[in-house]
Design an enzyme around this catalytic site. Sequence first.
Site, PDB file in Angstrom:
ATOM      1  N   SER A 233      -9.321  -9.156   6.455  1.00 49.09           N
ATOM      2  CA  SER A 233     -10.709  -9.429   6.847  1.00 49.09           C
ATOM      3  C   SER A 233     -11.445 -10.234   5.774  1.00 49.09           C
ATOM      4  CB  SER A 233     -11.460  -8.133   7.172  1.00 49.09           C
ATOM      5  OG  SER A 233     -11.216  -7.141   6.206  1.00 49.09           O
ATOM      6  N   HIS A 263      -4.357  -3.446  10.283  1.00 42.89           N
ATOM      7  CA  HIS A 263      -5.504  -3.464   9.350  1.00 42.89           C
ATOM      8  C   HIS A 263      -6.493  -2.400   9.846  1.00 42.89           C
ATOM      9  CE1 HIS A 263      -8.124  -4.940   6.331  1.00 42.89           C
ATOM     10  NE2 HIS A 263      -8.606  -6.017   6.913  1.00 42.89           N
ATOM     11  N   HIS A 309       0.623   0.816   2.243  1.00 41.79           N
ATOM     12  CA  HIS A 309      -0.406  -0.155   1.876  1.00 41.79           C
ATOM     13  C   HIS A 309       0.236  -1.357   1.204  1.00 41.79           C
ATOM     14  CE1 HIS A 309      -4.144  -1.842   0.292  1.00 41.79           C
ATOM     15  NE2 HIS A 309      -4.707  -1.195   1.292  1.00 41.79           N
ATOM     16  N   ARG A 318      -9.940   6.457  -1.212  1.00 46.58           N
ATOM     17  CA  ARG A 318     -10.846   6.594  -0.060  1.00 46.58           C
ATOM     18  C   ARG A 318     -10.399   7.773   0.806  1.00 46.58           C
ATOM     19  NH1 ARG A 318     -10.267   0.608   2.251  1.00 46.58           N
ATOM     20  NH2 ARG A 318      -8.101   1.206   1.926  1.00 46.58           N
ATOM     21  N   ASP A 373      -7.283   5.063   6.564  1.00 44.19           N
ATOM     22  CA  ASP A 373      -7.280   5.227   8.018  1.00 44.19           C
ATOM     23  C   ASP A 373      -6.601   6.515   8.475  1.00 44.19           C
ATOM     24  OD1 ASP A 373      -8.612   2.800   8.434  1.00 44.19           O
ATOM     25  OD2 ASP A 373      -6.753   1.696   8.190  1.00 44.19           O
TER      26      ASP A 373
HETATM   27  N1  CMX Z   1       5.513   3.355   8.810  1.00 45.97           N
HETATM   28  C1  CMX Z   1       6.688   2.744   9.044  1.00 45.97           C
HETATM   29  N2  CMX Z   1       7.126   1.665   8.370  1.00 45.97           N
HETATM   30  C2  CMX Z   1       6.340   1.224   7.370  1.00 45.97           C
HETATM   31  C3  CMX Z   1       5.125   1.834   7.046  1.00 45.97           C
HETATM   32  C4  CMX Z   1       4.701   2.934   7.827  1.00 45.97           C
HETATM   33  N3  CMX Z   1       3.531   3.529   7.643  1.00 45.97           N
HETATM   34  N4  CMX Z   1       4.550   1.167   6.015  1.00 45.97           N
HETATM   35  C5  CMX Z   1       5.414   0.163   5.716  1.00 45.97           C
HETATM   36  N5  CMX Z   1       6.476   0.186   6.550  1.00 45.97           N
HETATM   37  C6  CMX Z   1       7.561  -0.775   6.642  1.00 45.97           C
HETATM   38  C7  CMX Z   1       6.983  -2.146   6.936  1.00 45.97           C
HETATM   39  O1  CMX Z   1       6.723  -2.304   8.325  1.00 45.97           O
HETATM   40  C8  CMX Z   1       8.059  -3.074   6.396  1.00 45.97           C
HETATM   41  O2  CMX Z   1       9.069  -3.138   7.369  1.00 45.97           O
HETATM   42  P1  CMX Z   1       9.850  -4.541   7.665  1.00 45.97           P
HETATM   43  O3  CMX Z   1      10.352  -5.019   6.321  1.00 45.97           O
HETATM   44  O4  CMX Z   1      10.938  -4.123   8.608  1.00 45.97           O
HETATM   45  O5  CMX Z   1       8.851  -5.454   8.273  1.00 45.97           O
HETATM   46  C9  CMX Z   1       8.585  -2.301   5.208  1.00 45.97           C
HETATM   47  O6  CMX Z   1       8.190  -0.927   5.380  1.00 45.97           O
HETATM   48  C10 CMX Z   1       8.058  -2.785   3.890  1.00 45.97           C
HETATM   49  O7  CMX Z   1       6.644  -2.807   3.988  1.00 45.97           O
HETATM   50  P2  CMX Z   1       5.726  -2.561   2.701  1.00 45.97           P
HETATM   51  O8  CMX Z   1       6.090  -3.602   1.687  1.00 45.97           O
HETATM   52  O9  CMX Z   1       5.802  -1.151   2.277  1.00 45.97           O
HETATM   53  O10 CMX Z   1       4.281  -2.758   3.279  1.00 45.97           O
HETATM   54  P3  CMX Z   1       3.567  -4.107   3.750  1.00 45.97           P
HETATM   55  O11 CMX Z   1       2.775  -4.603   2.608  1.00 45.97           O
HETATM   56  O12 CMX Z   1       4.503  -5.048   4.412  1.00 45.97           O
HETATM   57  O13 CMX Z   1       2.612  -3.549   4.895  1.00 45.97           O
HETATM   58  C11 CMX Z   1       0.979  -2.098   5.873  1.00 45.97           C
HETATM   59  C12 CMX Z   1       1.471  -2.778   4.587  1.00 45.97           C
HETATM   60  C13 CMX Z   1      -0.338  -1.424   5.610  1.00 45.97           C
HETATM   61  C14 CMX Z   1       0.773  -3.186   6.962  1.00 45.97           C
HETATM   62  C15 CMX Z   1       2.075  -1.089   6.332  1.00 45.97           C
HETATM   63  O14 CMX Z   1       2.218  -0.089   5.346  1.00 45.97           O
HETATM   64  C16 CMX Z   1       1.742  -0.445   7.664  1.00 45.97           C
HETATM   65  O15 CMX Z   1       2.045  -1.056   8.712  1.00 45.97           O
HETATM   66  N6  CMX Z   1       1.123   0.772   7.675  1.00 45.97           N
HETATM   67  C17 CMX Z   1       0.715   1.421   8.886  1.00 45.97           C
HETATM   68  C18 CMX Z   1      -0.533   0.779   9.437  1.00 45.97           C
HETATM   69  C19 CMX Z   1      -1.746   1.103   8.558  1.00 45.97           C
HETATM   70  O16 CMX Z   1      -1.966   2.222   8.155  1.00 45.97           O
HETATM   71  N7  CMX Z   1      -2.558   0.072   8.316  1.00 45.97           N
HETATM   72  C20 CMX Z   1      -3.841   0.237   7.588  1.00 45.97           C
HETATM   73  C21 CMX Z   1      -3.795  -0.288   6.157  1.00 45.97           C
HETATM   74  C22 CMX Z   1      -5.144  -0.167   5.511  1.00 45.97           C
HETATM   75  C23 CMX Z   1      -6.037  -1.266   5.994  1.00 45.97           C
HETATM   76  O17 CMX Z   1      -5.746  -2.444   5.740  1.00 45.97           O
HETATM   77  O18 CMX Z   1      -7.024  -0.973   6.648  1.00 45.97           O
END
Ligand code: CMX
Length: 433
Positions: A233, A263, A309, A318, A373
């Site tokens: 964002s 996000h 994250h 948070r 979240d």
């Molecule tokens: N559940 C399952 N798999 C997860 C995971 C979770 N909560 N968090 C990370 N992973 C996976 C990723 O999808 C990624 O998989 P691929 O390589 O197959 O694509 C792998 O682990 C490595 O990811 P990472 O380096 O740990 O995390 P990223 O920086 O790529 O992604 C985030 C960060 C937040 C998008 C991811 O942790 C996620 O999807 N979390 C769940 C959604 C969420 O809570 N989002 C809110 C974040 C806060 C915000 O921005 O508001």
Amino acid sequence: MPTLQEVLGDKIIKYREDVRETVKKYGDKVISQVTVAQAYGGMRGVKGMICDTSVVEPDTGLIVRGHPLLEIKHLWPEEVFFLLLTGEMPDEEAKGALQREFDRHSQVPTYVWNLLGAMPKDTHPMCMLDTAILVMERESIFRNWYDRGMAREDYWRATLGDALNILAKLPVIAAGIYRMRYEKGSVMSWTHGLDYGANYANMLGIADPLGTFAKLMRLYLNLHADHEGGNVSANTCHTVGSALSDAYYSVSAGLNGLAGPLHGLANQECLRWILEMIDKFGGVPSEEQLREVAFDTLRSGRVIPGYGHAVLRVTDPRYAGFHEFGQAHFTADPVFQTVDRVFQVVPKVLKEYSEERVKAGKNPIANCWPNVDAISGSLLYHFGLTEFPYYTVLFSVSRTMGMLAQLILNRALGTAITRPKSVSTEWIKANAK
Ligand code: CMX
């Protein structure tokens, strides 16, 4: 103490001097390198932009203008906005002046309500909010002054004017969307003399005899306000704003990014996941049941919402701030209890699953701890705000403060238009070897 405009005016002279000196002294130093994996992987970890309002440290979380978040969680939203911009806490006089600015600008134009009323009934509340901000673009002071030949020196003043107008109207519009979209009765007005968080709480129309919901809203708007510059964002708002698109275009664009499930929309997904479990097991699930559902979720190719994250490597402060609030006010609530139990189980499950992934040649999960979240929705649910597709709107009202503070500062510093260089896969193959 002088007003926000006066304090910021003085600060900007210093900020500009500081940046000039810094670039002169360190302009040719290397602060980051980019691997091929990072170029394909969302530029994770690449240092390529500046944000002075806050930083997110992987091992401690959010630090706002030098203050760790949990040390300033008592601040009201208007104080947070002041702090983000100036690095200073307002005194009562300066806070009162800012609150009166919001009073002055709080009247929402009729065309916004007409537009919202004409949207299909099943429109997502985030789409309604982003559209409402965008349609008010005709009010932009920045665009008006720019069309009349504004000097670069004044860009920040015009943007601050737009920011105050957007921030004053935002809770009114956001609360109005809640009441329209979920048929809660007529739209309510801003109360002059009432603070920002309490006003939003009041206009939502949630019963609040003890004022606890207003307290939650102040906390909520504080904790979500800013999270440095690289998140989707803030980064989107920054990129759109770097083309000198005004604050209405920039904020609406940034919030479109917040509406994504990876996000800001994760809070809605998270509560859905929690409620489905409570429903499935007829109450707070046991640790064993939770473990089973968590693995099912992962093995079906979905993420566990609210966990992980891009930057953080510890429990999000948070999350900790909200957890403390929940513990102080409603430990007996089954939704809060489930969230608490998820915290006991999911980090272990994610670690195990991450090891499985690595064995299968995939990336590890870098952070198995909860982000904001994972918990925010459970507190709202407790107060009867049960329409979880609305939750990202609450996040938006808060995050707009951070996006606008960053936009104003970038205007003041004359930050260049964003234009990183992209390369093709063919280029990588030809050059990376
Ligand atoms: N559940 C399952 N798999 C997860 C995971 C979770 N909560 N968090 C990370 N992973 C996976 C990723 O999808 C990624 O998989 P691929 O390589 O197959 O694509 C792998 O682990 C490595 O990811 P990472 O380096 O740990 O995390 P990223 O920086 O790529 O992604 C985030 C960060 C937040 C998008 C991811 O942790 C996620 O999807 N979390 C769940 C959604 C969420 O809570 N989002 C809110 C974040 C806060 C915000 O921005 O508001």
